[in-house]
Scaffold this motif. Structure first.
Motif, PDB file in Angstrom:
ATOM      1  N   HIS A 181       0.841  -1.196   0.000  1.00  0.00           N
ATOM      2  CA  HIS A 181       0.000   0.000   0.000  1.00  0.00           C
ATOM      3  C   HIS A 181       0.884   1.257   0.000  1.00  0.00           C
ATOM      4  CE1 HIS A 181       0.703  -0.175   4.395  1.00  0.00           C
ATOM      5  NE2 HIS A 181       0.491   1.129   4.358  1.00  0.00           N
ATOM      6  N   TYR A 182       0.386   2.290  -0.680  1.00  0.00           N
ATOM      7  CA  TYR A 182       1.146   3.537  -0.775  1.00  0.00           C
ATOM      8  C   TYR A 182       0.401   4.730  -0.158  1.00  0.00           C
ATOM      9  CZ  TYR A 182      -1.937   4.863  -4.669  1.00  0.00           C
ATOM     10  OH  TYR A 182      -3.042   5.182  -5.436  1.00  0.00           O
ATOM     11  N   PHE A 183      -0.814   4.474   0.347  1.00  0.00           N
ATOM     12  CA  PHE A 183      -1.601   5.560   0.941  1.00  0.00           C
ATOM     13  C   PHE A 183      -2.701   4.943   1.783  1.00  0.00           C
ATOM     14  CE2 PHE A 183      -4.749   8.975   1.050  1.00  0.00           C
ATOM     15  CZ  PHE A 183      -3.967  10.118   1.185  1.00  0.00           C
ATOM     16  N   ASN A 184      -2.916   5.480   2.992  1.00  0.00           N
ATOM     17  CA  ASN A 184      -3.976   4.997   3.876  1.00  0.00           C
ATOM     18  C   ASN A 184      -5.111   6.011   3.933  1.00  0.00           C
ATOM     19  OD1 ASN A 184      -3.136   2.437   4.867  1.00  0.00           O
ATOM     20  ND2 ASN A 184      -1.584   3.440   6.102  1.00  0.00           N
ATOM     21  N   ALA A 185      -6.241   5.633   3.403  1.00  0.00           N
ATOM     22  CA  ALA A 185      -7.435   6.475   3.466  1.00  0.00           C
ATOM     23  C   ALA A 185      -8.454   5.816   4.379  1.00  0.00           C
ATOM     24  CB  ALA A 185      -8.011   6.681   2.068  1.00  0.00           C
ATOM     25  N   GLY A 186      -9.601   6.454   4.530  1.00  0.00           N
ATOM     26  CA  GLY A 186     -10.702   5.903   5.313  1.00  0.00           C
ATOM     27  C   GLY A 186     -12.001   6.466   4.781  1.00  0.00           C
ATOM     28  N   GLN A 187     -13.033   5.657   4.732  1.00  0.00           N
ATOM     29  CA  GLN A 187     -14.303   6.116   4.169  1.00  0.00           C
ATOM     30  C   GLN A 187     -15.008   7.078   5.109  1.00  0.00           C
ATOM     31  OE1 GLN A 187     -16.501   3.020   2.285  1.00  0.00           O
ATOM     32  NE2 GLN A 187     -18.411   4.179   2.223  1.00  0.00           N
ATOM     33  N   ILE A 195      -4.532  20.639   3.499  1.00  0.00           N
ATOM     34  CA  ILE A 195      -5.955  20.293   3.455  1.00  0.00           C
ATOM     35  C   ILE A 195      -6.498  20.201   4.874  1.00  0.00           C
ATOM     36  CG2 ILE A 195      -7.654  18.588   2.727  1.00  0.00           C
ATOM     37  CD1 ILE A 195      -6.350  20.108   0.439  1.00  0.00           C
ATOM     38  N   ALA A 196      -7.374  21.126   5.227  1.00  0.00           N
ATOM     39  CA  ALA A 196      -7.943  21.169   6.574  1.00  0.00           C
ATOM     40  C   ALA A 196      -8.722  19.893   6.869  1.00  0.00           C
ATOM     41  CB  ALA A 196      -8.859  22.386   6.709  1.00  0.00           C
ATOM     42  N   GLY A 197      -8.476  19.333   8.050  1.00  0.00           N
ATOM     43  CA  GLY A 197      -9.216  18.153   8.480  1.00  0.00           C
ATOM     44  C   GLY A 197      -8.627  16.840   8.017  1.00  0.00           C
ATOM     45  N   PHE A 198      -7.487  16.891   7.303  1.00  0.00           N
ATOM     46  CA  PHE A 198      -6.887  15.657   6.812  1.00  0.00           C
ATOM     47  C   PHE A 198      -5.539  15.422   7.477  1.00  0.00           C
ATOM     48  CE2 PHE A 198      -4.573  12.934   3.835  1.00  0.00           C
ATOM     49  CZ  PHE A 198      -5.518  11.940   3.629  1.00  0.00           C
ATOM     50  N   ASN A 199      -5.381  14.250   8.082  1.00  0.00           N
ATOM     51  CA  ASN A 199      -4.154  13.900   8.759  1.00  0.00           C
ATOM     52  C   ASN A 199      -3.237  13.176   7.771  1.00  0.00           C
ATOM     53  OD1 ASN A 199      -2.088  12.941  10.369  1.00  0.00           O
ATOM     54  ND2 ASN A 199      -3.418  12.198  11.998  1.00  0.00           N
ATOM     55  N   TYR A 200      -2.388  13.924   7.082  1.00  0.00           N
ATOM     56  CA  TYR A 200      -1.559  13.298   6.046  1.00  0.00           C
ATOM     57  C   TYR A 200      -0.496  12.394   6.642  1.00  0.00           C
ATOM     58  CZ  TYR A 200       2.390  16.556   6.686  1.00  0.00           C
ATOM     59  OH  TYR A 200       3.467  17.252   7.177  1.00  0.00           O
ATOM     60  N   LYS A 201      -0.114  12.642   7.882  1.00  0.00           N
ATOM     61  CA  LYS A 201       0.856  11.755   8.541  1.00  0.00           C
ATOM     62  C   LYS A 201       0.271  10.355   8.735  1.00  0.00           C
ATOM     63  CE  LYS A 201       4.597  14.215   9.255  1.00  0.00           C
ATOM     64  NZ  LYS A 201       5.892  13.776   8.671  1.00  0.00           N
ATOM     65  N   GLU A 202      -1.013  10.316   9.040  1.00  0.00           N
ATOM     66  CA  GLU A 202      -1.705   9.027   9.188  1.00  0.00           C
ATOM     67  C   GLU A 202      -1.777   8.313   7.835  1.00  0.00           C
ATOM     68  OE1 GLU A 202      -3.417   6.006  11.334  1.00  0.00           O
ATOM     69  OE2 GLU A 202      -2.595   7.888  12.136  1.00  0.00           O
ATOM     70  N   ALA A 203      -2.019   9.109   6.786  1.00  0.00           N
ATOM     71  CA  ALA A 203      -2.118   8.532   5.448  1.00  0.00           C
ATOM     72  C   ALA A 203      -0.789   7.960   4.969  1.00  0.00           C
ATOM     73  CB  ALA A 203      -2.603   9.591   4.453  1.00  0.00           C
ATOM     74  N   GLU A 204       0.315   8.514   5.465  1.00  0.00           N
ATOM     75  CA  GLU A 204       1.653   8.064   5.061  1.00  0.00           C
ATOM     76  C   GLU A 204       2.022   6.710   5.642  1.00  0.00           C
ATOM     77  OE1 GLU A 204       4.249  11.231   6.286  1.00  0.00           O
ATOM     78  OE2 GLU A 204       4.459  11.952   4.237  1.00  0.00           O
ATOM     79  N   LYS A 205       1.417   6.350   6.770  1.00  0.00           N
ATOM     80  CA  LYS A 205       1.844   5.144   7.490  1.00  0.00           C
ATOM     81  C   LYS A 205       1.683   3.893   6.633  1.00  0.00           C
ATOM     82  CE  LYS A 205       0.906   6.870  12.168  1.00  0.00           C
ATOM     83  NZ  LYS A 205       0.101   6.695  13.385  1.00  0.00           N
TER      84      LYS A 205
END
Length: 278
Positions: free
Chosen positions: A129-135, A268-278
């Motif tokens: 995986h290269y990006f962690n998103a969430g619905q 981007i307000a409200g988006f935790n890009y550090k979490e997405a990087e994991k």
């Protein structure tokens, strides 16, 4: 009569030749050629990317080029794999068309907000995986909808995109609600604006991109799933997958991955890009 027989014989021979040529063409089109070797030979990787998804892949009407995180990642991976002169070519896909285009050989790989799921792993192979998103959910500002549980009631209609796994995910947590599926995100957004649904559901990164373009709408309720994005390739292309994984690791180590993430999601307000990087 002899002329007719001779003509029929010639016609039969021509038909047989056409069938042989067609068979050869079909075999070439479906043969298990090495995508990696072809890419190295052509110095090009053909990527399937979305063109209707802000932040990930969106067509810029000013220059008719697709721009976004997935596009920049594809370029970086290509150069990491093929060298500085390596070229990334792009073909527009949607949630519906991306796997068929891959299977038909129109593209070498899919990098298009594609969540790694067991069902999809039966059809394609995924990279790491290269990006962690969430619905999540997007609603009109002032809406009483605050989270997914607010939608779990009869008579409620929610919007989603055909071919995305967000439909099945949503139905698991809000089984009483109806889901109206649209062809792409542009249509889904328009349906939300016209009041055809009380919320639009898909991955949070996609929704935040929409909200950034449409100030009258907001993302609410946090995330209710985990959506790890992977790069999809055809079955039987293990060397290609290994090379992609190696490139992803190198991009993380040399800082290029972090640079691309910050470029598209850092503000981007409200988006935790550090979490997405994991």
């Amino acid at each position: 009569m002899k002329k007719i027989i001779r003509y029929l014989g010639l016609l039969t021979s021509l038909c047989a030749l056409v069938m042989i040529l067609s068979s050869c063409g079909s075999k070439a089109a479906t043969s298990n050629e090495s995508v990696l070797k072809t890419a190295e030979s052509n110095n090009t990787i053909v990527w399937g990317v979305k063109a209707d998804t802000k932040l990930f892949g969106l067509m810029d009407v000013k220059d008719s080029k697709i721009k976004g995180f997935d596009v920049d990642m594809a370029r970086a991976i290509t150069k990491q794999m093929l060298g500085p002169s390596g070229k990334a070519s792009f073909i527009q896909v949607s949630s519906q068309t991306r796997i068929p285009l891959l299977k038909n050989g129109n593209i070498d790989a899919i990098i298009a907000t594609m969540t790694i799921t067991p069902a999809r792993e039966k059809a394609v192979d995924f990279s790491d995986h290269y990006f962690n998103a969430g619905q999540s959910l997007m609603v009109k500002k002032g809406s009483p909808i605050k989270n997914v549980k607010d939608l779990d009631k009869k008579g409620t209609q929610v919007l989603a995109v055909t071919g995305a796994n967000s439909v099945a995910n949503f139905q698991k947590v809000a089984p009483k609600a109806k889901v109206l599926e649209l062809q792409d995100y542009a249509q889904a957004l328009q349906a939300l604006k016209s009041g055809q649904g009380e919320a639009l559901t898909t991955d949070n990164g996609i929704l935040l991109g929409m909200a950034a373009q449409n100030p009258g709408y907001q993302v609410v309720g946090g995330t209710f799933t985990k959506e790890p994005y992977g790069i999809a390739v055809n079955k039987g292309q293990k060397p290609f997958v290994n090379k992609i994984n190696q490139a992803l690791q190198q991009l993380r180590e040399n800082g290029e991955y972090d640079r691309i993430v910050k470029k598209w999601f850092g503000n981007i307000a409200g988006f935790n890009y550090k979490e997405a990087e994991k």
